[in-house]
Structures are given as structure tokens and as C-alpha cells.
Design a protein around this motif. Structure first.
Motif, PDB file in Angstrom:
ATOM      1  N   ALA A  44      30.468  53.231  53.355  1.00 47.83           N
ATOM      2  CA  ALA A  44      30.719  53.513  54.661  1.00 47.83           C
ATOM      3  C   ALA A  44      31.293  55.260  54.556  1.00 47.83           C
ATOM      4  O   ALA A  44      32.205  55.941  55.233  1.00 47.83           O
ATOM      5  CB  ALA A  44      32.609  52.852  54.995  1.00 47.83           C
ATOM      6  N   VAL A  45      30.250  55.430  53.637  1.00 47.94           N
ATOM      7  CA  VAL A  45      30.558  56.745  52.937  1.00 47.94           C
ATOM      8  C   VAL A  45      28.985  57.409  53.503  1.00 47.94           C
ATOM      9  O   VAL A  45      27.766  56.569  53.469  1.00 47.94           O
ATOM     10  CB  VAL A  45      31.043  58.026  52.147  1.00 47.94           C
ATOM     11  N   PRO A  46      28.295  58.927  53.445  1.00 43.47           N
ATOM     12  CA  PRO A  46      26.751  58.951  53.511  1.00 43.47           C
ATOM     13  C   PRO A  46      26.514  59.072  51.854  1.00 43.47           C
ATOM     14  O   PRO A  46      26.839  58.732  51.215  1.00 43.47           O
ATOM     15  CB  PRO A  46      26.728  60.805  53.620  1.00 43.47           C
ATOM     16  N   PRO A  47      25.104  58.706  51.965  1.00 41.63           N
ATOM     17  CA  PRO A  47      24.484  58.173  50.732  1.00 41.63           C
ATOM     18  C   PRO A  47      24.194  59.554  49.555  1.00 41.63           C
ATOM     19  O   PRO A  47      24.709  59.063  48.723  1.00 41.63           O
ATOM     20  CB  PRO A  47      23.128  58.375  51.273  1.00 41.63           C
ATOM     21  N   SER A  48      24.940  60.941  50.246  1.00 39.07           N
ATOM     22  CA  SER A  48      25.022  61.733  49.757  1.00 39.07           C
ATOM     23  C   SER A  48      26.498  61.945  48.509  1.00 39.07           C
ATOM     24  O   SER A  48      27.165  62.496  48.028  1.00 39.07           O
ATOM     25  CB  SER A  48      24.761  63.707  50.512  1.00 39.07           C
ATOM     26  N   ALA A  49      27.297  60.828  49.801  1.00 40.13           N
ATOM     27  CA  ALA A  49      28.709  60.957  48.679  1.00 40.13           C
ATOM     28  C   ALA A  49      29.094  59.499  47.935  1.00 40.13           C
ATOM     29  O   ALA A  49      30.163  59.497  47.641  1.00 40.13           O
ATOM     30  CB  ALA A  49      29.734  61.174  50.112  1.00 40.13           C
ATOM     31  N   VAL A  50      27.940  58.627  48.046  1.00 42.56           N
ATOM     32  CA  VAL A  50      28.161  57.848  47.122  1.00 42.56           C
ATOM     33  C   VAL A  50      28.100  58.271  45.308  1.00 42.56           C
ATOM     34  O   VAL A  50      27.982  58.606  45.015  1.00 42.56           O
ATOM     35  CB  VAL A  50      27.100  56.665  47.748  1.00 42.56           C
ATOM     36  N   PHE A  83      18.732  54.601  44.412  1.00 45.83           N
ATOM     37  CA  PHE A  83      19.306  55.992  44.551  1.00 45.83           C
ATOM     38  C   PHE A  83      18.545  56.973  43.320  1.00 45.83           C
ATOM     39  O   PHE A  83      18.531  58.356  43.372  1.00 45.83           O
ATOM     40  CB  PHE A  83      20.224  55.991  43.886  1.00 45.83           C
ATOM     41  N   ALA A  84      17.577  56.171  42.034  1.00 44.17           N
ATOM     42  CA  ALA A  84      17.125  57.149  41.134  1.00 44.17           C
ATOM     43  C   ALA A  84      15.717  57.730  42.277  1.00 44.17           C
ATOM     44  O   ALA A  84      15.293  59.238  41.917  1.00 44.17           O
ATOM     45  CB  ALA A  84      16.200  56.008  40.421  1.00 44.17           C
ATOM     46  N   TRP A  85      15.325  57.137  42.867  1.00 44.50           N
ATOM     47  CA  TRP A  85      13.959  58.139  43.907  1.00 44.50           C
ATOM     48  C   TRP A  85      14.658  58.562  44.877  1.00 44.50           C
ATOM     49  O   TRP A  85      14.351  60.049  44.867  1.00 44.50           O
ATOM     50  CB  TRP A  85      13.160  56.658  44.942  1.00 44.50           C
ATOM     51  N   ALA A  86      16.017  58.268  45.634  1.00 42.49           N
ATOM     52  CA  ALA A  86      16.355  59.515  46.305  1.00 42.49           C
ATOM     53  C   ALA A  86      16.866  60.642  45.582  1.00 42.49           C
ATOM     54  O   ALA A  86      16.741  61.642  46.274  1.00 42.49           O
ATOM     55  CB  ALA A  86      17.674  58.806  47.008  1.00 42.49           C
ATOM     56  N   ALA A  87      17.324  60.781  44.147  1.00 41.37           N
ATOM     57  CA  ALA A  87      17.700  61.279  43.324  1.00 41.37           C
ATOM     58  C   ALA A  87      16.846  62.192  42.640  1.00 41.37           C
ATOM     59  O   ALA A  87      16.651  63.866  42.831  1.00 41.37           O
ATOM     60  CB  ALA A  87      18.102  60.799  42.124  1.00 41.37           C
ATOM     61  N   ARG A  88      15.248  61.103  42.961  1.00 43.87           N
ATOM     62  CA  ARG A  88      14.273  62.585  42.370  1.00 43.87           C
ATOM     63  C   ARG A  88      13.353  63.249  43.400  1.00 43.87           C
ATOM     64  O   ARG A  88      13.062  63.960  42.876  1.00 43.87           O
ATOM     65  CB  ARG A  88      13.050  61.055  41.786  1.00 43.87           C
ATOM     66  N   GLU A  89      13.585  62.463  44.073  1.00 41.67           N
ATOM     67  CA  GLU A  89      13.003  62.840  46.016  1.00 41.67           C
ATOM     68  C   GLU A  89      13.709  64.673  46.319  1.00 41.67           C
ATOM     69  O   GLU A  89      13.431  64.789  47.062  1.00 41.67           O
ATOM     70  CB  GLU A  89      13.091  62.097  46.944  1.00 41.67           C
ATOM     71  N   GLY A  90      15.227  64.488  45.764  1.00 42.85           N
ATOM     72  CA  GLY A  90      15.855  65.730  46.115  1.00 42.85           C
ATOM     73  C   GLY A  90      16.945  65.237  47.144  1.00 42.85           C
ATOM     74  O   GLY A  90      17.506  65.826  47.823  1.00 42.85           O
TER      75      GLY A  90
END
Length: 298
Positions: A44-50, A83-90
Motif C-alpha cells: 500500500a505504498v508507491p514502489p519507491s517507498a517499499v 526490484f532488481a530490474w527497477a533499480a537497474r533502470e533507475g
């Protein structure tokens, strides 16, 4: 389902990545999308706040719901990859799932039909095809023979095309997981059953029929659910086994007969020989059981 801001767009981006860049199947992409949607609803939080703590809370919620260990393992693998992909892509500043671990699960050995049982199943299908004489029963007999002879996944079986059959090499070429192609040999009974079916195939084929080896009653590509029903019916309702059980039987019987694991790995299309090693455990367990039953000082 209403999700916190950022999830919908990011899940769509990841779905495109899985399809276009990793070449995953429609079923796998659908499962991953569902897993991520459920995670988003839980945290229940945005992806950047997980955070890692939030992900561990998600794991705890699955434990409370008594989710199957295999399901938990798959969801954790999905989230770690996401999340590995999301961090890699910024898309996120840091990967909160880098230290996330799924609970260990015990190894469950697959149920394996004995060679005698498989002979009864295949002989029974041959007898039905001879007695009833319909194109469908001939098709079903060929389907069973090929599944056991080759160890194909049901998705690979229904996707098998006419040009994938090489009679001279006595083999079929299949497109497996991850778009990887492999060639699998066929035994003499399987080739004979296949020839019998191909001779009858025009009875079901129509102008719009695909070039797949197996067809449904109306001339379309064979539905995987129909293939599963054929196997269930042939092995008996009490057995409750599907096409994958024939794949397990093929691999186990090969190992029992002395085939090396690398060869079995190639035939099954496993990415790692570690996956194939389960069949050594299966055969060892069966040997131990036979020993305990038969040896006077077991």
C-alpha cells in the motif's frame, strides 16, 4: 484494484520487459503480473517507498494465509527480479528485495508411474484405438506415446508442428522454455503411433487448420486442457496424474536404465543439471523401498 501511485505504470513496463527482452511465456508473464499486483495491494505504498521490512510483512501475510511453499518461492523470485530490474533502470533508488529470502521448502519427490504401469497405459490406448477405430482414439494413443517417449511438456506437445518431426533422425525439434530449441529422440512405438495418427489427421484437418501435429475435434490446434484430460482418462481417475507425470516417468526410467544426467537434462530442456538430479533421488528412494521390503535384514 486501486494501487498506490506508480505501480500500474511500472508493472506495465516490467510486463513489456518480460515479454520483449526475456521472452517469457504468456502464462509466466500473467502469473508475475498477478504476483506484483498482490504485492502492491499488500504494501500500500508507491514502489519507491517499499522497504525490506514491508516485504517481510508481505511474506508474513502469505504465511498466515497458509500459501503453498511453491507459491511463496515463485512470488519471492518474481519480486526480487522486479526490484532488481527497477533499480537497474533507475525507477527506484535502491533494491529493497536484495536481501529478501523465501522460507526453505522440503524437496518433494515427483510421483512416478512404474514401467509396468506405463506399458499398461500405452497398450490400453493402442487397444482402444484398434477397437474403436476413430481418428480421436488414434490421436490419443500417439499423444500418450510421444509424451512418454520424449518427456515433452504439454505446452511443447500441443505446439509441435508437422515440420518439427524428423523421421530420418527419429526425433522431434521443440521450442521450450525461454524460446530455447532442442531436439528429442522418439522411440519405435512412438514413431509407429505417430505415423498411424498422421495417416488419420486429414479426417480432422480443414482449410483453416494450423500446421500443428495434434488437432482438436474441430480441426483447431489441440487445447492443453484436452491433452491433460486424455492423460487423466488413460491413467485412471484414481491415479490423478497429468502429462507432467509421464515426463517424470520418462526421466526416471532413463536414469534407472543407466542414462547419464547430462543427456537426460538435454532431453528435458532443463537449464541446470541440478533440476535433473531430482530423478537420482527418485530412483534411490525406490531402490531403498524395494530393499526394505525384500531384504531379510533391512
Amino acid at each position: 484494484m486501486d494501487l498506490a501511485p506508480g505501480w500500474d505504470a511500472l508493472i506495465d513496463e516490467y510486463r513489456s520487459h518480460l515479454t520483449a527482452e526475456r521472452g517469457l511465456s504468456v502464462h509466466t508473464v500473467r502469473a508475475y503480473t498477478s504476483d506484483l499486483t498482490e504485492l502492491a495491494a499488500q504494501v500500500a505504498v508507491p514502489p519507491s517507498a517499499v522497504t525490506l521490512a514491508g516485504l517481510r510483512g508481505w511474506l508474513a501475510a502469505m504465511a498466515d494465509a497458509e500459501a503453498a511453499p511453491a507459491t511463496v518461492q515463485r512470488r519471492v523470485a518474481c519480486v526480487r527480479g522486479f526490484f532488481a530490474w527497477a533499480a537497474r533502470e533507475g525507477y527506484v533508488a535502491a533494491d529493497p528485495a536484495a536481501r529478501l529470502k523465501a522460507p526453505k521448502r522440503g524437496r518433494r519427490l515427483p510421483k512416478v508411474l512404474s514401467a509396468d504401469t506405463m506399458a499398461e497405459v500405452l497398450d490400453g490406448a493402442e487397444v482402444r484405438a484398434a477397437e474403436e477405430g476413430s481418428a480421436i482414439t488414434v490421436r490419443d494413443a500417439a499423444l500418450l506415446e510421444i509424451l512418454y517417449s520424449s518427456g515433452l511438456r504439454v505446452s511443447e506437445l500441443v505446439g509441435l508442428r508437422l515440420r518439427d518431426v524428423d523421421r530420418e533422425r527419429r526425433a522431434v525439434t521443440v521450442l521450450g522454455k525461454g524460446g530455447k530449441e532442442r531436439t528429442v529422440p522418439l522411440g519405435t512405438p512412438a514413431l509407429a503411433a505417430l505415423d498411424a495418427w498422421l495417416a488419420r489427421r486429414p479426417e480432422l484437418a480443414g482449410p483453416a487448420s494450423p500446421d500443428t501435429v495434434f488437432l482438436g475435434e474441430r480441426g483447431g490446434a489441440l487445447d492443453p486442457r484436452v491433452a491433460r484430460r486424455v492423460v487423466h482418462a488413460a491413467t485412471g481417475p484414481g491415479e490423478g496424474v497429468g502429462p507432467h507425470a509421464l515426463r517424470h516417468a520418462m526421466a526416471t526410467h532413463l536414469v534407472e536404465g543407466g542414462a547419464d544426467l547430462r543427456s537426460v537434462q538435454e532431453m528435458l530442456g532443463h537449464a541446470s543439471v541440478a533440476t535433473t538430479q531430482i530423478y537420482t533421488h527418485v530412483t534411490s528412494e525406490r531402490l531403498n523401498q524395494a530393499y526394505r521390503q525384500a531384504h531379510p535384514r533391512a
